[in-house]
Design an enzyme around this catalytic site. Structure first.
Site, PDB file in Angstrom:
ATOM      1  N   HIS A   1      42.900  42.345 -89.187  1.00  0.00           N
ATOM      2  CA  HIS A   1      43.247  43.488 -90.046  1.00  0.00           C
ATOM      3  C   HIS A   1      42.028  43.812 -90.909  1.00  0.00           C
ATOM      4  O   HIS A   1      41.026  43.097 -90.918  1.00  0.00           O
ATOM      5  CB  HIS A   1      44.440  43.118 -90.931  1.00  0.00           C
ATOM      6  CG  HIS A   1      45.727  43.180 -90.192  1.00  0.00           C
ATOM      7  ND1 HIS A   1      46.699  44.110 -90.473  1.00  0.00           N
ATOM      8  CD2 HIS A   1      46.198  42.441 -89.154  1.00  0.00           C
ATOM      9  CE1 HIS A   1      47.716  43.937 -89.643  1.00  0.00           C
ATOM     10  NE2 HIS A   1      47.442  42.921 -88.834  1.00  0.00           N
ATOM     11  N   GLY A   2      42.152  44.887 -91.682  1.00  0.00           N
ATOM     12  CA  GLY A   2      41.121  45.208 -92.680  1.00  0.00           C
ATOM     13  C   GLY A   2      39.728  45.329 -92.104  1.00  0.00           C
ATOM     14  O   GLY A   2      38.762  44.862 -92.693  1.00  0.00           O
TER      15      GLY A   2
ATOM     16  N   GLU B   1      51.440  36.819 -88.739  1.00  0.00           N
ATOM     17  CA  GLU B   1      50.216  36.646 -89.540  1.00  0.00           C
ATOM     18  C   GLU B   1      50.256  35.337 -90.323  1.00  0.00           C
ATOM     19  O   GLU B   1      51.272  34.973 -90.908  1.00  0.00           O
ATOM     20  CB  GLU B   1      50.023  37.826 -90.513  1.00  0.00           C
ATOM     21  CG  GLU B   1      48.761  37.656 -91.378  1.00  0.00           C
ATOM     22  CD  GLU B   1      48.313  38.925 -92.121  1.00  0.00           C
ATOM     23  OE1 GLU B   1      48.855  40.011 -91.836  1.00  0.00           O
ATOM     24  OE2 GLU B   1      47.428  38.810 -92.976  1.00  0.00           O
TER      25      GLU B   1
ATOM     26  N   ASP C   1      52.997  48.465 -88.014  1.00  0.00           N
ATOM     27  CA  ASP C   1      51.957  47.745 -88.755  1.00  0.00           C
ATOM     28  C   ASP C   1      52.580  47.149 -90.031  1.00  0.00           C
ATOM     29  O   ASP C   1      53.273  47.849 -90.765  1.00  0.00           O
ATOM     30  CB  ASP C   1      50.854  48.756 -89.119  1.00  0.00           C
ATOM     31  CG  ASP C   1      49.627  48.108 -89.725  1.00  0.00           C
ATOM     32  OD1 ASP C   1      49.345  46.940 -89.413  1.00  0.00           O
ATOM     33  OD2 ASP C   1      48.930  48.799 -90.500  1.00  0.00           O
TER      34      ASP C   1
ATOM     35  N   SER D   1      52.707  52.337 -90.304  1.00  0.00           N
ATOM     36  CA  SER D   1      53.084  51.430 -91.394  1.00  0.00           C
ATOM     37  C   SER D   1      54.423  51.853 -91.988  1.00  0.00           C
ATOM     38  O   SER D   1      54.930  52.947 -91.692  1.00  0.00           O
ATOM     39  CB  SER D   1      52.005  51.468 -92.481  1.00  0.00           C
ATOM     40  OG  SER D   1      52.029  52.737 -93.123  1.00  0.00           O
TER      41      SER D   1
ATOM     42  N   ASN E   1      42.119  46.308 -86.359  1.00  0.00           N
ATOM     43  CA  ASN E   1      42.827  47.366 -87.086  1.00  0.00           C
ATOM     44  C   ASN E   1      41.882  48.210 -87.926  1.00  0.00           C
ATOM     45  O   ASN E   1      41.136  47.678 -88.758  1.00  0.00           O
ATOM     46  CB  ASN E   1      43.847  46.732 -88.045  1.00  0.00           C
ATOM     47  CG  ASN E   1      45.049  46.170 -87.341  1.00  0.00           C
ATOM     48  OD1 ASN E   1      45.054  46.050 -86.119  1.00  0.00           O
ATOM     49  ND2 ASN E   1      46.066  45.827 -88.106  1.00  0.00           N
ATOM     50  N   ILE E   2      41.952  49.502 -87.715  1.00  0.00           N
ATOM     51  CA  ILE E   2      41.062  50.430 -88.425  1.00  0.00           C
ATOM     52  C   ILE E   2      41.881  51.606 -88.958  1.00  0.00           C
ATOM     53  O   ILE E   2      42.505  52.342 -88.176  1.00  0.00           O
ATOM     54  CB  ILE E   2      39.950  50.935 -87.471  1.00  0.00           C
ATOM     55  CG1 ILE E   2      39.100  49.749 -86.983  1.00  0.00           C
ATOM     56  CG2 ILE E   2      39.080  51.984 -88.163  1.00  0.00           C
ATOM     57  CD1 ILE E   2      38.100  50.074 -85.899  1.00  0.00           C
ATOM     58  N   ASP E   3      41.892  51.756 -90.237  1.00  0.00           N
ATOM     59  CA  ASP E   3      42.593  52.874 -90.870  1.00  0.00           C
ATOM     60  C   ASP E   3      41.679  53.586 -91.874  1.00  0.00           C
ATOM     61  O   ASP E   3      41.474  54.802 -91.808  1.00  0.00           O
ATOM     62  CB  ASP E   3      43.858  52.341 -91.574  1.00  0.00           C
ATOM     63  CG  ASP E   3      44.691  53.461 -92.170  1.00  0.00           C
ATOM     64  OD1 ASP E   3      44.447  54.633 -91.841  1.00  0.00           O
ATOM     65  OD2 ASP E   3      45.596  53.169 -92.975  1.00  0.00           O
ATOM     66  N   SER E   4      41.089  52.819 -92.811  1.00  0.00           N
ATOM     67  CA  SER E   4      40.321  53.442 -93.896  1.00  0.00           C
ATOM     68  C   SER E   4      39.172  54.319 -93.382  1.00  0.00           C
ATOM     69  O   SER E   4      38.876  55.362 -93.979  1.00  0.00           O
ATOM     70  CB  SER E   4      39.762  52.363 -94.822  1.00  0.00           C
ATOM     71  OG  SER E   4      40.822  51.643 -95.409  1.00  0.00           O
TER      72      SER E   4
HETATM   73  P1  13P Z   1      41.300  48.978 -93.136  1.00  0.00           P
HETATM   74  O1  13P Z   1      41.793  49.318 -94.505  1.00  0.00           O
HETATM   75  O2  13P Z   1      40.068  48.141 -93.190  1.00  0.00           O
HETATM   76  O3  13P Z   1      41.105  50.201 -92.292  1.00  0.00           O
HETATM   77  O4  13P Z   1      42.421  48.078 -92.426  1.00  0.00           O
HETATM   78  C1  13P Z   1      43.535  48.665 -91.805  1.00  0.00           C
HETATM   79  C2  13P Z   1      44.569  47.661 -91.439  1.00  0.00           C
HETATM   80  O5  13P Z   1      44.378  46.463 -91.438  1.00  0.00           O
HETATM   81  C3  13P Z   1      45.875  48.199 -91.042  1.00  0.00           C
HETATM   82  O6  13P Z   1      46.806  47.181 -90.833  1.00  0.00           O
HETATM   83  O1  G3H Z   2      47.085  47.899 -93.863  1.00  0.00           O
HETATM   84  C1  G3H Z   2      47.559  48.976 -94.188  1.00  0.00           C
HETATM   85  C2  G3H Z   2      47.203  50.234 -93.488  1.00  0.00           C
HETATM   86  O2  G3H Z   2      45.920  50.690 -93.850  1.00  0.00           O
HETATM   87  C3  G3H Z   2      48.267  51.254 -93.714  1.00  0.00           C
HETATM   88  O3  G3H Z   2      48.193  51.751 -95.002  1.00  0.00           O
HETATM   89  O4  G3H Z   2      50.416  51.276 -96.017  1.00  0.00           O
HETATM   90  O5  G3H Z   2      48.927  53.109 -96.916  1.00  0.00           O
HETATM   91  O6  G3H Z   2      50.069  53.367 -94.706  1.00  0.00           O
HETATM   92  P1  G3H Z   2      49.498  52.402 -95.703  1.00  0.00           P
HETATM   93 ZN    ZN Z   3      46.537  45.465 -92.085  1.00  0.00          ZN
END
Ligand code: 13P
Ligand code: G3H
Ligand code: ZN
Length: 328
Positions: free
Chosen positions: A226-227, A137, A83, A50, A269-272
């Site tokens: 996303h999310g 998007e 991202d 990101s 997309n998986i980050d959290s």
């Molecule tokens: P989460 O916060 O659900 O992991 O989504 C991550 C995301 O969409 C990154 O672009």
């Molecule tokens: O959608 C966003 C991602 O989870 C990246 O998060 O902007 O805190 O790096 P960030």
């Molecule tokens: Zn996202």
């Protein structure tokens, strides 16, 4: 093999009913945890960066970390993706600077402005040698992405009647849509959920009607969600048990993501979830070992748990374990 763009991965994912995991990377341990799992499970993967990650870790460090992962995992296809690219300049810097895929996020703009910005990025990316893929998007998600915050209730679902025109006029390679997912660890309030027989909170279902309507318009065209973290309660509990405070953190049920992956969703997309695994593990480690002060000692179990959560996603959610060879 060298870094790849997302074209072949998405073709195969669409044809065979799975999705590619797109995991956010910010440091070495996260890159290692993800790619070690993908290597062991023979899975293609998208490592995404990101604007915030570039500001934190520096573009060059991140590219070099990903290049190291490519050298360590030559048998799996890896794409390096921007991202939520906020503007043309950031996309250009990433395209010129070694990324194989970018997202231009014009979702907060008017339809016409979004088309114009996305098209400009596509023209630049596709003219690059080798071809860089572009994600656009339509529709907005609730939650926080870098400095754009969309309050819950102000998100807007994607309008299926707009998708053909957007894809045709921009030339994008994939399209992120809004069907009820959101960024971060608080995707639903307890009031929005119902309780099942075991007393567990169950969030409202994603808008599969919108996903299906989009797929009817676009056929096999790659759709992105996303999310899509599921906010594993095991890690929420760990965070809360060891000094954290994350009440009512609720994510998207994994079965729904598995269903979406069988339809036209090709990238999830998986980050959290990775952040939670890392933070929970580190909190636990320090609570149990208050005398330790070597960062390697807490980063090691954190990296191991990132690896296991990614392995779980590849096998049980994305369905892309064992698919590396067909995506080459
Ligand atoms: P989460 O916060 O659900 O992991 O989504 C991550 C995301 O969409 C990154 O672009
Ligand atoms: O959608 C966003 C991602 O989870 C990246 O998060 O902007 O805190 O790096 P960030
Ligand atoms: Zn996202």
């Amino acid at each position: 093999m060298a870094l790849v763009n997302t074209k072949k991965m998405f073709e195969q994912a669409a044809k065979n009913g799975y999705a590619i995991g797109a995991f956010n990377v910010n440091n070495m341990e996260i890159v290692q945890g993800i790619t070690e799992a993908c290597k062991e499970e023979n899975a293609p993967v998208i490592l995404q960066v990101s604007k915030g990650a570039r500001a934190y870790a520096n573009h060059t460090y991140l590219v070099k970390l990903v290049e190291a992962a490519v050298a360590e995992c030559p048998e799996i296809p890896i794409a390096l993706h921007l991202d939520h690219g906020p503007d043309f300049e950031t996309c250009k810097a990433c395209i010129d600077g070694g990324f194989t895929s970018v997202m231009i996020d014009g979702s907060h703009l008017s339809f016409e402005e979004n088309v114009a910005l996305t098209k400009k990025v596509v023209e630049y990316a596709h003219a690059h040698n080798p071809y860089v893929t572009v994600e656009g998007e339509l529709g907005t998600l609730a939650g926080i992405e870098d400095d754009v915050k969309v309050e819950s209730g102000h998100e807007s679902y994607t309008r299926p009647e707009e998708v053909i025109e957007f894809v045709e006029r921009t030339g994008v390679d994939s399209l992120a849509i809004a069907i009820g997912t959101s960024h971060g660890a608080y995707k639903f309030t307890p009031e929005q959920c119902t309780r099942n027989a075991d007393g567990v909170l169950v969030p409202p279902p994603l808008r599969f009607d919108i996903l299906k309507a989009v797929a009817e318009k676009l056929g096999d065209f790659p759709i992105v969600l996303h999310g899509s973290s599921s906010v594993p309660q095991e890690y929420v509990k760990m965070v809360n048990e060891f000094g954290g405070k994350m009440p009512n953190a609720i994510g998207v049920p994994e079965e729904q993501l598995r269903e979406a992956a069988k339809l036209s969703v090709c990238k999830i997309n998986i980050d959290s979830d990775l952040r939670l695994a890392m933070t929970g593990t580190i909190r636990k480690f320090y609570a149990e070992h208050p005398d330790k002060f070597d960062p390697r000692e807490y980063l090691k179990p954190a990296r191991a748990n990132i690896k296991e959560i990614v392995r779980h996603k590849l096998i049980n959610v994305l369905g892309c374990a064992g698919k590396a060879d067909e995506c080459k």
